[in-house]
Design a protein around this motif. Sequence first.
Motif, short mmCIF file in Angstrom:
data_model
loop_
_atom_site.label_atom_id
_atom_site.label_comp_id
_atom_site.label_asym_id
_atom_site.label_seq_id
_atom_site.Cartn_x
_atom_site.Cartn_y
_atom_site.Cartn_z
N THR A 107 18.81 -36.28 -12.36
CA THR A 107 18.67 -35.29 -11.29
C THR A 107 18.18 -35.96 -10.01
O THR A 107 18.72 -35.74 -8.92
CB THR A 107 17.69 -34.18 -11.70
N GLY A 307 12.93 -31.19 -7.95
CA GLY A 307 13.21 -31.86 -9.21
C GLY A 307 12.01 -32.60 -9.76
O GLY A 307 11.75 -32.58 -10.96
N LEU A 357 23.27 -34.74 -16.83
CA LEU A 357 22.69 -33.39 -16.78
C LEU A 357 23.30 -32.49 -17.84
O LEU A 357 22.63 -31.62 -18.41
CB LEU A 357 22.89 -32.77 -15.39
#
Length: 414
Positions: A107, A307, A357
Amino acid sequence: MVSLTALLPRLSKARGAAALLGPAFVAAIAYVDPGNVATNTQAGAEYGYLLVWVVVAANLMACIVQYLSAKLGLVTGQSLPEAVGERLAKRSRIAFWLQAEVVAMATDLAEVLGGAIALNLLFGLPVLLGGVITGVISTVLLAVQNRSGQRRFEYVITALLLVIVVGFLAGLFVAPPSGAETLNGLVPRFGDLNSVVLAAGILGATVMPHAVYLHSALARDRHGKQSPERLPDMLRTTRTDVGAAMILAGAVNIGMLLLAAAALGGRSGVDSIEGVYGALNGTLGGGIGLLFALGLLAAGFASTSVGCYAGSVVMQGLLRMRIRLLLRRTLTLIPALVFLAAGADPTKSLVISQVVLSFGLPFALIPLVWFTSRRSVMGDSVNRRPTTVIAWLVTAVIVALNIALIVLTLTGTA
């Protein structure tokens, strides 16, 4: 005429409801990050209006997922990582954390890369230097949360979200999309295998694990575990918060696809963010290109700080340990900078990050639906049967499409 005495309780209730708004707008940053820019613009440029329905469906799914996440935090007073960690043995908790940490690094790579690309487009800075600057700015944003509290952090992130909205949607006023084609794009269908891959990419870039983990913690930290008397009102207001945030994020995602379909359809060289920027400059003028780059920059700054915040929530919940948020920011920034220093191709790096992800989504979604569907966890606020059925269906679709994306990417089909 309403008396002041009668009006005061209403005003007090309205203020209480307004105080609930905010967490979903922080989580919504994950839905308008650089990964979304890459997938949505590529889908519009290559397939026109064909995949509008995918973006709409992805955001509807995200709305359900984010509400369940906030609901878990409000009702139980626990974040999703805490709820998972409480029920796992030590080795299992460590294994769960390791996969979540890998996803967090992926991320961070995508978010830092987005900010670095934007700085390169705006000022011609080398990508590595842009990544360092993005990391520094995100550290400053985290310092706001660390010193001024969650509410101030939410204000800052929401302001950046508005910059993103303007930056990515301004082009629609210069190149308005076809209404008839947009409506036609709402009919579910695919064109070829690559359109299926892009659809999976759109979904993978929309529903993201760290947003699911973080939202439950934001709801928990703002309000803690609530009394049964207050929960119905708070859950209704939370639905409003999630609905408003997801409508805004969904409008940006749909707008990016429509802009690419209307202004960039059929053009070559728009399979990267840099290519999209160059095409917008050439087609709609430098002003629209500038706004697009500014929106990308805001997305990079905001999403990498959000994040990192999510990563600290996961670590605290699963390992039951807390480290300084700013120290974590520094540690998680290093892998992204190493990747950039190695000269990795920006577009391929974004694709790799989305695939990683995809591995993490089942670990977030399956426990979330399981917890919110159990009366032993949620009490009277347990999901109703139709909600549970829809939530499991959404989870199955998301997991299946992400598995397809992983397989197609690893086999070289994508």
